[in-house]
Enzyme design. Structure first.
Site, short mmCIF file in Angstrom:
data_model
loop_
_atom_site.label_atom_id
_atom_site.label_comp_id
_atom_site.label_asym_id
_atom_site.label_seq_id
_atom_site.Cartn_x
_atom_site.Cartn_y
_atom_site.Cartn_z
N GLY A 10 0.92 -0.98 -0.09
CA GLY A 10 -0.04 -0.11 0.21
C GLY A 10 0.91 1.26 -0.01
O GLY A 10 2.11 1.25 0.46
N GLN A 40 2.89 10.03 1.37
CA GLN A 40 4.34 9.17 1.27
C GLN A 40 4.96 9.66 -0.12
O GLN A 40 6.37 9.69 -0.31
CB GLN A 40 4.25 7.64 1.17
N CYS A 56 6.81 -0.58 6.19
CA CYS A 56 6.14 0.65 5.42
C CYS A 56 7.41 0.96 4.54
O CYS A 56 8.35 1.18 4.89
CB CYS A 56 6.00 1.79 6.51
#
Ligand code: NI
Length: 154
Positions: free
Chosen positions: A46, A51, A88
């Site tokens: 994801g 980001q 992440c």
């Protein structure tokens, strides 16, 4: 389409609350296309707009069975618990166990502004919770119960 640069955890944008999307125009579609391309290039599950340096409530996920685009998403229902290792793209080389709901229902808009509801479970639920947290300036690091060392893949 273009690959966008993914910011890392030191960037203050990752701690900002993102703004609601109001215009469903070509600029949004370009961003969505770039975000999915960036996600696949990075081999992530994801990616959220902050980001890639954009402070807007937009996220894309692909838990392995296809791309889902979320604009202005909200979790309207959640149930159960799952505990698994999470990472992440903005926190390279950091991994840890995070508890998330096992099932959730997300209400969001699609790229044309149409509202939809989606029931998600397991990895898809985890990914949606992680990305929606990004839109509120939250990182998975805050939720890690236990960090783990993962060996580099050959
Ligand atoms: Ni993330």
């Amino acid at each position: 389409m273009a690959i966008r640069k993914i910011v890392t955890k030191e960037d203050p944008i990752l701690r900002a609350k993102c703004r609601t999307v109001e215009k469903f125009d070509e600029k949004l579609w370009q961003l969505l296309d770039d975000m999915s391309e960036t996600l696949y290039k990075a081999q992530g599950v994801g990616l959220a707009a902050p980001q890639v340096g954009i402070r807007k409530r937009i996220a894309v996920i692909d838990p392995g069975d296809g791309l889902i685009e979320f604009i202005n998403p909200e979790i309207i229902k959640k149930s159960g618990k799952q505990r698994d290792i999470e990472g992440c793209l903005s926190c390279p080389d950091q991994w840890g166990y995070v508890v998330r709901p096992n099932k959730c229902t997300v209400r969001a808009q699609d790229r044309n502004g149409e509202f939809f509801e989606l029931r998600l479970q397991e990895l898809a639920c985890r990914a949606a919770c992680h990305e929606i947290d990004h839109l509120d300036g939250k990182l998975f690091l805050d939720l890690v119960e236990e960090f783990v060392e993962l060996a580099e893949e050959a």
